[in-house]
Design a protein around this motif. Structure first.
Motif, PDB file in Angstrom:
ATOM      1  N   ARG A  82      63.156  55.487 -87.181  1.00  0.00           N
ATOM      2  CA  ARG A  82      62.715  55.126 -88.463  1.00  0.00           C
ATOM      3  C   ARG A  82      62.310  56.635 -89.156  1.00  0.00           C
ATOM      4  O   ARG A  82      62.857  56.519 -90.418  1.00  0.00           O
ATOM      5  N   ASP A  83      61.664  57.410 -88.755  1.00  0.00           N
ATOM      6  CA  ASP A  83      61.593  58.581 -89.544  1.00  0.00           C
ATOM      7  C   ASP A  83      62.947  59.447 -89.895  1.00  0.00           C
ATOM      8  O   ASP A  83      62.629  59.848 -90.901  1.00  0.00           O
ATOM      9  N   PHE A  84      63.708  59.296 -88.841  1.00  0.00           N
ATOM     10  CA  PHE A  84      64.903  60.046 -89.181  1.00  0.00           C
ATOM     11  C   PHE A  84      65.539  59.345 -90.376  1.00  0.00           C
ATOM     12  O   PHE A  84      66.114  59.915 -91.073  1.00  0.00           O
ATOM     13  N   VAL A  85      65.635  57.816 -90.154  1.00  0.00           N
ATOM     14  CA  VAL A  85      66.100  57.180 -91.161  1.00  0.00           C
ATOM     15  C   VAL A  85      65.639  57.628 -92.529  1.00  0.00           C
ATOM     16  O   VAL A  85      66.316  57.851 -93.819  1.00  0.00           O
ATOM     17  N   GLU A  86      64.117  57.583 -92.580  1.00  0.00           N
ATOM     18  CA  GLU A  86      63.646  58.015 -93.985  1.00  0.00           C
ATOM     19  C   GLU A  86      64.102  59.435 -94.430  1.00  0.00           C
ATOM     20  O   GLU A  86      64.099  59.485 -95.491  1.00  0.00           O
ATOM     21  N   ALA A  87      63.975  60.378 -93.618  1.00  0.00           N
ATOM     22  CA  ALA A  87      64.402  61.667 -94.093  1.00  0.00           C
ATOM     23  C   ALA A  87      65.698  61.649 -94.548  1.00  0.00           C
ATOM     24  O   ALA A  87      66.028  62.360 -95.486  1.00  0.00           O
ATOM     25  N   ALA A  88      66.674  61.174 -93.817  1.00  0.00           N
ATOM     26  CA  ALA A  88      67.963  61.315 -94.246  1.00  0.00           C
ATOM     27  C   ALA A  88      68.185  60.472 -95.561  1.00  0.00           C
ATOM     28  O   ALA A  88      68.892  61.111 -96.433  1.00  0.00           O
ATOM     29  N   PHE A  89      67.795  59.274 -95.603  1.00  0.00           N
ATOM     30  CA  PHE A  89      67.953  58.481 -96.941  1.00  0.00           C
ATOM     31  C   PHE A  89      67.212  59.220 -98.172  1.00  0.00           C
ATOM     32  O   PHE A  89      67.914  59.307 -99.085  1.00  0.00           O
TER      33      PHE A  89
END
Ligand code: NAP
Ligand code: G4F
Length: 333
Positions: free
Chosen positions: A257-264
């Motif tokens: 989820r952290d990676f998703v948040e950072a990427a989006f």
């Protein structure tokens, strides 16, 4: 005197960065590639020169880890001083669908290569692409002496390879080293691993080519580093005074989820509007948390990671946005 190296898995993410590194150090590099009906060399095309060119230092050879006799003839032909064994069926989710194939290639394939070296009496240094997946269910932080508990056919096959490498080191005095690498990513990461799947989706959504992406478990914790730094660590392991086993990791933990948040977020998008759940991406057994302690590599090899997950996500999103904008120019990223 220029050194000669063999890289199995040269067409993969790590193989391509390692080939670049070794060529930049003046090595002659040989790579094992699989025959395929479509081209599978796009990650190394920018390094390749016609073999008739007298300055050519990169040579590719057909072969497969399922074919032990071929490994013997190839090693006897090129006599490498360093062998970097990176080839594998490397996808954890796929290993549940193809457990026998994964065992054959990712497990027995290593034995075929070690045995080929032993049979022809080749004096070389051997690097094995071991993995944090071997720790599986054992809680973090994980380091070289942490007990293993693999949770997938892939993890089990890699653990078999790990022990075979130690066995050839102790039994035959081979300079054989396990690099126990935690997840490492880049713009060249395979498209179905979660980070690249996310950054490709971000680029497609930002450009209007897609609206959403389906993902599985967002709670898994990983320690994602930057692949070019990790191949430098592989090389350092084979320059050490003694063969040994080393963890490479950043020591920092992030959820999917952290990676998703950072990427989006880097593309100015609200991820909650674009990420959907699909249980086909869940695994029968999950590895909940991998966070590595790379103190030994830092102390013995002087290896230090610099790029952490938030920067990694930005690097990968920028590269995928560029790929959508100018696909030909982005091919060598
Ligand atoms: P990757 O991109 O999936 O590359 C795998 C390579 O293995 C490709 O060149 C592939 O060839 C080749 N290969 C697969 N099956 C083969 C076979 N039967 N015979 C010969 N070659 C075969 O993997 P990667 O991310 O670069 O990782 C490199 C190694 O490190 C792998 O062993 C992986 O398991 C291990 N590892 C990776 C990570 C990570 O986070 N990336 C972490 C720890 C360990 P094709 O191009 O033809 O498919
Ligand atoms: O990106 P992944 O597929 O990598 P995984 O399973 O951690 O394996 C990678 O790292 C290992 C080192 O620890 C290597 F040995 C191995 O070769 C490979 O490079 O999945 C990461 C996490 C998992 O927990 C998975 O369940 O992401 C979760 N995830 C959630 N949705 C997903 C998805 N993974 C994939 N591939 N696709 C999804 O849609």
């Amino acid at each position: 005197m220029s050194k000669t190296a063999l890289i199995t898995g040269i067409t993969g993410q790590d193989g391509s960065y390692l080939a670049e590194l070794l060529l930049s150090k003046g090595y002659t590099v040989h790579g094992l590639i699989r025959r395929a009906s479509t081209f599978n060399t796009h990650r190394i095309d920018h390094l390749y020169r016609d073999p008739h060119d007298p300055d050519s230092k990169l040579f590719l050879h057909y072969g497969d880890l399922s074919d032990g006799a071929r490994l013997v003839t190839l090693l006897a032909e090129i006599h490498p001083q360093e062998v970097y064994h990176l080839a594998a069926q490397s996808h954890v989710r796929v290993s549940f669908d193809e457990p026998e194939h994964t065992g054959d290639v990712t497990g027995i394939g290593t034995t075929r290569l070690l045995e080929a070296i032993r049979m022809i009496g080749l004096d070389c240094r051997f690097y094995q692409a071991s993995t944090s997946e071997m720790f599986g269910a054992t809680p973090p932080p994980q380091r070289e002496d942490t007990p293993f508990y693999p949770r997938s056919p892939y993890g089990a096959a890699k653990l078999y390879s790990y022990w075979m490498v130690r066995n050839y080191r102790e039994g035959y005095g081979m300079f054989a080293t396990n690099g126990i690498l935690f997840n490492h990513e880049s713009p060249r990461r395979g498209e179905t691993f979660v980070t690249r799947k996310i950054t490709r989706a971000v680029a497609d959504i930002a450009s209007g080519r897609a609206d959403h992406v389906f993902l599985g478990n967002l709670d898994a914790v990983r320690d994602w580093g930057y692949a070019p730094e990790y191949v430098e660590g592989m090389w350092r392991m084979l320059q050490a005074d003694e063969p040994d086993d080393f963890v490479l990791a950043t020591g920092h933990a992030y959820t999917v989820r952290d990676f998703v948040e950072a990427a989006f977020g880097h593309a100015g998008l609200d991820w909650e509007k674009h990420v959907r759940f699909d249980d086909r991406y869940l695994r029968p057994t999950e590895v909940d948390a991998l966070i590595g302690d790379a103190s030994k590599a830092r102390n013995v090899l002087g290896w230090e990671p610099r790029v952490l997950t938030p920067e990694l996500a930005r690097i990968m999103v920028d590269a995928d946005i560029e790929r959508v904008r100018a696909p030909e120019a982005a091919r060598l990223a």
